[in-house]
Design a protein around this motif. Structure first.
Motif, PDB file in Angstrom:
ATOM      1  N   LEU A 304       0.815  -1.217   0.000  1.00  0.00           N
ATOM      2  CA  LEU A 304       0.000   0.000   0.000  1.00  0.00           C
ATOM      3  C   LEU A 304       0.848   1.266   0.000  1.00  0.00           C
ATOM      4  O   LEU A 304       0.453   2.285  -0.593  1.00  0.00           O
ATOM      5  N   LEU A 305       2.015   1.243   0.646  1.00  0.00           N
ATOM      6  CA  LEU A 305       2.819   2.453   0.784  1.00  0.00           C
ATOM      7  C   LEU A 305       3.718   2.717  -0.418  1.00  0.00           C
ATOM      8  O   LEU A 305       3.969   3.880  -0.745  1.00  0.00           O
ATOM      9  N   THR A 306       4.213   1.666  -1.057  1.00  0.00           N
ATOM     10  CA  THR A 306       5.255   1.878  -2.068  1.00  0.00           C
ATOM     11  C   THR A 306       4.783   1.723  -3.505  1.00  0.00           C
ATOM     12  O   THR A 306       5.552   1.999  -4.425  1.00  0.00           O
ATOM     13  N   PHE A 307       3.540   1.263  -3.716  1.00  0.00           N
ATOM     14  CA  PHE A 307       3.038   1.160  -5.079  1.00  0.00           C
ATOM     15  C   PHE A 307       2.150   2.376  -5.411  1.00  0.00           C
ATOM     16  O   PHE A 307       2.109   3.341  -4.654  1.00  0.00           O
ATOM     17  N   GLU A 308       1.459   2.316  -6.501  1.00  0.00           N
ATOM     18  CA  GLU A 308       0.715   3.468  -7.026  1.00  0.00           C
ATOM     19  C   GLU A 308      -0.196   4.091  -5.966  1.00  0.00           C
ATOM     20  O   GLU A 308      -0.884   3.388  -5.231  1.00  0.00           O
ATOM     21  N   ASN A 309      -0.158   5.416  -5.897  1.00  0.00           N
ATOM     22  CA  ASN A 309      -0.936   6.215  -4.937  1.00  0.00           C
ATOM     23  C   ASN A 309      -0.475   6.040  -3.494  1.00  0.00           C
ATOM     24  O   ASN A 309      -1.163   6.485  -2.570  1.00  0.00           O
ATOM     25  N   GLY A 310       0.653   5.404  -3.285  1.00  0.00           N
ATOM     26  CA  GLY A 310       1.184   5.266  -1.935  1.00  0.00           C
ATOM     27  C   GLY A 310       2.020   6.474  -1.555  1.00  0.00           C
ATOM     28  O   GLY A 310       2.521   7.206  -2.421  1.00  0.00           O
ATOM     29  N   PRO A 311       2.212   6.699  -0.272  1.00  0.00           N
ATOM     30  CA  PRO A 311       3.004   7.852   0.180  1.00  0.00           C
ATOM     31  C   PRO A 311       4.514   7.627   0.120  1.00  0.00           C
ATOM     32  O   PRO A 311       5.281   8.521   0.459  1.00  0.00           O
ATOM     33  N   ALA A 312       4.965   6.424  -0.286  1.00  0.00           N
ATOM     34  CA  ALA A 312       6.394   6.120  -0.271  1.00  0.00           C
ATOM     35  C   ALA A 312       6.837   5.500  -1.587  1.00  0.00           C
ATOM     36  O   ALA A 312       7.607   4.542  -1.613  1.00  0.00           O
ATOM     37  N   THR A 313       6.386   6.051  -2.703  1.00  0.00           N
ATOM     38  CA  THR A 313       6.820   5.537  -4.004  1.00  0.00           C
ATOM     39  C   THR A 313       8.201   6.055  -4.383  1.00  0.00           C
ATOM     40  O   THR A 313       8.850   5.493  -5.259  1.00  0.00           O
ATOM     41  N   TYR A 314       8.667   7.144  -3.746  1.00  0.00           N
ATOM     42  CA  TYR A 314      10.010   7.660  -3.957  1.00  0.00           C
ATOM     43  C   TYR A 314      10.964   6.996  -2.957  1.00  0.00           C
ATOM     44  O   TYR A 314      10.570   6.608  -1.863  1.00  0.00           O
ATOM     45  N   VAL A 315      12.239   6.884  -3.338  1.00  0.00           N
ATOM     46  CA  VAL A 315      13.239   6.260  -2.472  1.00  0.00           C
ATOM     47  C   VAL A 315      13.566   7.195  -1.317  1.00  0.00           C
ATOM     48  O   VAL A 315      14.048   8.317  -1.520  1.00  0.00           O
TER      49      VAL A 315
END
Length: 365
Positions: A304-315
């Protein structure tokens, strides 16, 4: 033989009987003495073997701590250089604090390495004593105070906020990303090494020789650290981005809330399990269930956090902590599941220990 059928003893016969009885008693006494001596020899050999095993284990723990102290010294040096050569350290107060933290970490870790290497009076005063624990705890506290400042994207030191152009999108979709890789990774390396040293010291001092081992305990400490970062980054994202008008989308904030809840649960569970593991009182059944729950929660959290629309898609911290929680939770669950099912070397060791002592078996239930 007397006329009535009874036997009478002559002086020669009585002398022979006395000699035979004395020889028999003396032989029995010698056998008894030999048995006692053999038992004492066996007991002495077992005591010597036990002392040698304890000494070897202590030496191994000291060597592992030495390696971790050396890594802490290296990371502290690199983080100090990375910060002092960064052109973003404009704020004088924060610059002094971070420089002081890195310099103290470098000094204390260097002295600790020297104490572990030599056999001087400094070694006897430091290695394995309360002084080493105080130094490790102090360094954990220093990095716990420095890392939030270094990693705060609003300071622009190790991370910074990036977003979309408001003219091209409905929301800016702000997210934190790494801006100074050297300062970022070396600061985290220093903090993790300080925590590992403290974990090793605590387990040794509390006598946690039972349980599932130092490597297993360290995994729970690392999971606790990952959970702390998830909580901090989720709270920061909520206050700095979700509170802004058009800062990000509503679904992104909802996913961030789930990450916050997962981090809180992971923090509580990993703290309790790591504490009991340090005491050598960890339960295979409870830790198996806890490891499974954390693996499921962090699987959803990373998705949920690292894929699309998540708040942590950037490194950045949010990204790394979510995936660290995922991998560490599965590593913990795999280790404790093998122990619980008696698969591999750990199971054999536990079975052997259980055969020797009923108390160890109770710790596994």
């Amino acid at each position: 033989q007397n006329p009535d059928g009874s036997c009478h003893s002559t002086p020669a016969l009585r002398s022979f009987e006395y000699y035979y009885l004395s020889s028999f008693i003396e032989g029995r006494s010698n056998q008894y003495t030999q048995s006692i001596n053999q038992y004492r020899n066996i007991s002495t050999m077992e005591d010597n073997a036990g002392s040698a095993a304890l000494a070897a284990e202590s030496t191994g723990l000291d060597k592992r701590r030495l390696n971790t102290w050396a890594l802490l010294c290296l990371f502290s040096t690199l983080s100090l250089v990375a910060h002092e050569t960064d052109d973003q350290n404009m704020k004088r107060g924060e610059n002094i604090w971070i420089t002081t933290c890195a310099a103290l970490s470098l000094a204390f870790s260097a002295l600790s390495c020297i104490a572990h290497v030599g056999n001087s009076a400094m070694s006897s005063l430091f290695v394995g004593t309360i002084l080493e624990g105080i130094v490790a705890l102090l360094l954990v506290g220093l990095w716990a105070g420095a890392l939030p400042i270094i990693m705060d994207p609003s300071n622009g030191l190790a991370q910074m906020y990036v977003g979309k152009n408001r003219d091209e999108a409905e929301s800016a979709d702000y997210q934190a990303t790494v801006s100074n890789a050297n300062l970022y990774f070396t600061s985290w390396g220093s903090g993790v090494c300080a925590l590992v040293v403290l974990a090793m010291y605590v387990r040794e001092r509390l006598g946690g020789s039972g349980g599932m081992g130092m490597g297993y305990t360290s995994k729970w400490y690392l999971l606790m650290l990952a959970s702390v970062i998830v909580v901090i980054e989720s709270m920061r994202f909520k206050s700095q981005v979700c509170s802004l008008d058009g800062g990000t989308e509503e679904v992104t904030c909802s996913r961030n809330t789930y990450g916050l809840a997962t981090g809180i649960v992971g923090l509580v569970v990993s703290f309790l399990i790591s504490l009991f593991s340090s005491l050598g009182k960890d339960s295979a059944l409870i830790t198996t269930v806890a490891g499974f729950v954390m693996a499921v929660l962090y699987t959803l959290c990373a998705g949920l956090l690292t894929f699309e629309n998540g708040p942590a898609t950037y490194v950045g911290n949010h990204y790394f902590s979510a995936w660290a929680g995922f991998f560490i939770s599965f590593a913990v669950f795999g280790s404790v599941l093998k122990e619980f099912l008696g698969v591999g070397g750990g199971g054999g060791t536990s079975s052997a220990a259980a055969g020797e002592s009923g108390d160890v078996e109770m710790d596994r239930i």
